[in-house]
Design an enzyme around this catalytic site. Structure first.
Site, PDB file in Angstrom:
ATOM      1  N   CYS A  70      16.010 133.512  45.377  1.00  0.00           N
ATOM      2  CA  CYS A  70      15.080 134.217  46.166  1.00  0.00           C
ATOM      3  C   CYS A  70      14.128 135.017  45.513  1.00  0.00           C
ATOM      4  O   CYS A  70      13.752 134.430  44.369  1.00  0.00           O
ATOM      5  CB  CYS A  70      15.706 135.249  46.877  1.00  0.00           C
ATOM      6  SG  CYS A  70      16.784 136.421  46.254  1.00  0.00           S
ATOM      7  N   HIS A 103      33.393 135.611  31.263  1.00  0.00           N
ATOM      8  CA  HIS A 103      34.167 136.622  31.903  1.00  0.00           C
ATOM      9  C   HIS A 103      34.427 136.684  33.621  1.00  0.00           C
ATOM     10  O   HIS A 103      35.526 137.291  33.911  1.00  0.00           O
ATOM     11  CB  HIS A 103      33.271 137.915  31.676  1.00  0.00           C
ATOM     12  CG  HIS A 103      33.373 138.328  30.108  1.00  0.00           C
ATOM     13  ND1 HIS A 103      33.107 139.299  29.522  1.00  0.00           N
ATOM     14  CD2 HIS A 103      33.542 137.239  28.942  1.00  0.00           C
ATOM     15  CE1 HIS A 103      33.246 139.214  28.039  1.00  0.00           C
ATOM     16  NE2 HIS A 103      33.484 137.899  27.921  1.00  0.00           N
ATOM     17  N   ARG A 137      42.541 137.808  29.685  1.00  0.00           N
ATOM     18  CA  ARG A 137      42.443 139.298  30.546  1.00  0.00           C
ATOM     19  C   ARG A 137      41.333 139.184  31.722  1.00  0.00           C
ATOM     20  O   ARG A 137      41.580 140.013  32.440  1.00  0.00           O
ATOM     21  CB  ARG A 137      42.008 140.189  29.466  1.00  0.00           C
ATOM     22  CG  ARG A 137      40.630 139.952  28.864  1.00  0.00           C
ATOM     23  CD  ARG A 137      40.450 141.019  27.641  1.00  0.00           C
ATOM     24  NE  ARG A 137      38.847 140.785  27.213  1.00  0.00           N
ATOM     25  CZ  ARG A 137      38.591 140.005  26.347  1.00  0.00           C
ATOM     26  NH1 ARG A 137      39.311 138.773  26.001  1.00  0.00           N
ATOM     27  NH2 ARG A 137      37.453 139.993  26.173  1.00  0.00           N
TER      28      ARG A 137
HETATM   29  C1  RB5 Z   1      11.308 138.063  50.419  1.00  0.00           C
HETATM   30  O1  RB5 Z   1      10.320 138.495  50.216  1.00  0.00           O
HETATM   31  C2  RB5 Z   1      12.395 138.627  49.458  1.00  0.00           C
HETATM   32  O2  RB5 Z   1      12.622 140.008  49.723  1.00  0.00           O
HETATM   33  C3  RB5 Z   1      13.488 137.879  49.257  1.00  0.00           C
HETATM   34  O3  RB5 Z   1      13.085 136.687  48.556  1.00  0.00           O
HETATM   35  C4  RB5 Z   1      14.570 138.470  48.062  1.00  0.00           C
HETATM   36  O4  RB5 Z   1      14.101 138.799  46.990  1.00  0.00           O
HETATM   37  C5  RB5 Z   1      15.561 139.479  48.382  1.00  0.00           C
HETATM   38  O5  RB5 Z   1      16.204 140.072  47.714  1.00  0.00           O
END
Ligand code: RB5
Length: 152
Positions: A70, A103, A137
Site C-alpha cells: 500500500c 525471528h 527461542r
Molecule cells: C491510501 O491513500 C493509503 O492510505 C494506503 O495506501 C496506505 O498507505 C494505508 O496505510
C-alpha cells in the site's frame, strides 16, 4: 526454496510498485507461483479488502506466503494481522526483512510504495523469500503470540 505459492496484493497506492515488482520476482524465482490478487488498476480501492484476500489465502495454506503493498505498508500490515495465523511484518531495509523471517517467521511482507524505491522493494522481498526462520527461542515466542490469538 522448493515449489511455493506467494499471493500478492496491493491497493491503488501500491499498484505502480506491484506490477514491476511482480515481473522481476517471476523472472528471479521461476519455481515460485506468484498469484496476483489485485488490485488491477490505479483506481482508488480500500486496502483492507486486499489484505483480507491475500491473508485469507496465506492462512489457508501450509507454509503460505504473501506480499502486500500500500502507500506506507502500514495499513496492510494492521489489516492482515487481524487474520488468524498471519504474521505480517513491514520491511524498509535488508535487516528488517531478514529479521522478520529469522525471528518472527513472517508469512506476509508489507511494503510502502510511497516510501521505498522499486529496487529496494525487490531486494527486500528477495531477502525475505530466501531467509529461514531460526526456531529455538523464537518458536516459544510465536507460541505465545498464538495464545494471544486464542484469547482475542
Ligand atoms: C491510501 O491513500 C493509503 O492510505 C494506503 O495506501 C496506505 O498507505 C494505508 O496505510
Amino acid at each position: 526454496m522448493s515449489q511455493k505459492t506467494v499471493f500478492v496484493g496491493s491497493d491503488h497506492a501500491g499498484y505502480a510498485l506491484k506490477q514491476p515488482l511482480l515481473a522481476r520476482l517471476k523472472a528471479a524465482f521461476p519455481n515460485i507461483d506468484f498469484q496476483d490478487c489485485g488490485t488491477h488498476s490505479s483506481d482508488s480501492v480500500d486496502y483492507p479488502n486486499f489484505a483480507e484476500k491475500v491473508a485469507g489465502q496465506v492462512a489457508a495454506m501450509q507454509d503460505g506466503r504473501g506480499i502486500l503493498i500500500c502507500g506506507t505498508g502500514l495499513g496492510m500490515c494492521i489489516a492482515a494481522n487481524k487474520i488468524k495465523g498471519i504474521r505480517a511484518t513491514s520491511s524498509w531495509n535488508i535487516e528488517s526483512a531478514r529479521l522478520s523471517r529469522e525471528h518472527n517467521d513472517s508469512n506476509i511482507i508489507c511494503l510502502g510504495a510511497r516510501l521505498i524505491p522499486e529496487d529496494l522493494a525487490f531486494e527486500l522481498v528477495k531477502e525475505w523469500l530466501t531467509t529461514r526462520f531460526l526456531g529455538d527461542r523464537h518458536s516459544r515466542r510465536l507460541d505465545q503470540i498464538r495464545k494471544l490469538e486464542e484469547k482475542a
